[in-house]
Design an enzyme around this catalytic site. Structure first.
Site, PDB file in Angstrom:
ATOM      1  N   HIS A 157      -4.763   7.607  40.382  1.00 36.10           N
ATOM      2  CA  HIS A 157      -4.619   7.092  39.022  1.00 36.10           C
ATOM      3  C   HIS A 157      -4.250   8.220  38.061  1.00 36.10           C
ATOM      4  O   HIS A 157      -3.366   8.055  37.211  1.00 36.10           O
ATOM      5  CB  HIS A 157      -5.912   6.417  38.567  1.00 36.10           C
ATOM      6  N   HIS A 206     -14.185   8.713  41.356  1.00 37.23           N
ATOM      7  CA  HIS A 206     -13.549   9.999  41.605  1.00 37.23           C
ATOM      8  C   HIS A 206     -14.445  11.132  41.139  1.00 37.23           C
ATOM      9  O   HIS A 206     -15.167  10.998  40.138  1.00 37.23           O
ATOM     10  CB  HIS A 206     -12.209  10.119  40.879  1.00 37.23           C
TER      11      HIS A 206
END
Length: 242
Positions: A157, A206
């Site tokens: 992302h 993440h």
């Protein structure tokens, strides 16, 4: 002294160094090199396990004390982060890219459209290859607040939002001669890249170093594309000023 109503001697107009194309290209090369070095350093530290303390402390700081399933902040912040993180997903990035490509094509800037396709495809391929190569597992210290399935490093992302939004920003800004408008376009692209990366950390999918690495490579790739656009100067594009 004049001769035939024309000055015999004239003073050459001095151009500041920062307005020269060569100077801007040099700065871009130095920045891109620095970002590659930063990525390599982060990756090396991550592989050796030396980023674990930093990563885990940030993830835990974003969760309620004693409850890793609940993020800090009001309920609407979690909802907002879920909405923001979708801006870096495949669906939204594809729609934004298609819309921008359509604009470039119908406005006669097919060369820029071709560069956009090559840039985003190349960035996507690089991101997928690195994820497979590093194969870092997703964080297990806190609960994931959105579904994930791929590897963790680097953040797709963060990297793809940088590749897509910054590259599109570069191509759109090149069609605009007014500096204020160009600055606004760059500002929006950079802001979207920043908040999308932060949302991935907040949602627990993440590690912070995943996002930092993704930003470094994504921004580096966008810089390379900008240099390519300046060098190729696709036919029909407005001349870039400044």
């Amino acid at each position: 002294m004049v001769l035939n109503d024309k000055p015999l001697f004239s003073v050459a107009r001095w151009t500041p160094a920062w307005r020269l194309p060569e100077f801007n290209t040099l700065i871009a090369i130095l920045l891109a090199s620095g970002m590659v070095f930063a990525f390599a350093k982060i990756a090396d530290e991550m592989v050796e396990g030396e980023t674990r303390g930093f990563d885990e402390s940030i993830l835990l700081a974003l969760r309620q004390p004693g409850d890793p399933s609940r993020p800090i902040g009001p309920w609407w912040l979690e909802a907002a982060m879920i909405d923001i993180t979708s801006l870096g997903g495949w669906t939204v990035l594809t729609l934004v890219t298609i819309a921008t490509l359509t604009y470039l094509v119908i406005s006669g800037r097919r060369g820029s459209a071709g560069l956009v396709v090559a840039s985003i495809f190349g960035g996507t391929l690089l991101s997928v290859t690195l994820k497979i190569g590093f194969a870092r597992p997703r964080p297990e210290l806190v609960d994931h607040l959105v579904h994930v399935s791929s590897a963790s490093f680097p953040s797709g992302h963060a990297m793809l939002s940088a590749v897509t939004y910054l590259t599109l920003g570069v191509m759109l800004a090149r069609t605009e001669s007014r500096r204020l408008v160009r600055g606004f376009i760059f500002g929006v692209a950079a802001f979207l890249t920043l908040v999308i990366g932060l949302s991935r950390i907040y949602l627990g999918v993440h590690y912070p170093t995943d996002v930092l690495a993704g930003w470094c490579l994504g921004a580096c790739w966008a810089l390379i594309c900008w240099m390519g656009a300046r060098w190729l100067r696709p036919k029909g594009d407005a001349p870039e000023q400044g």
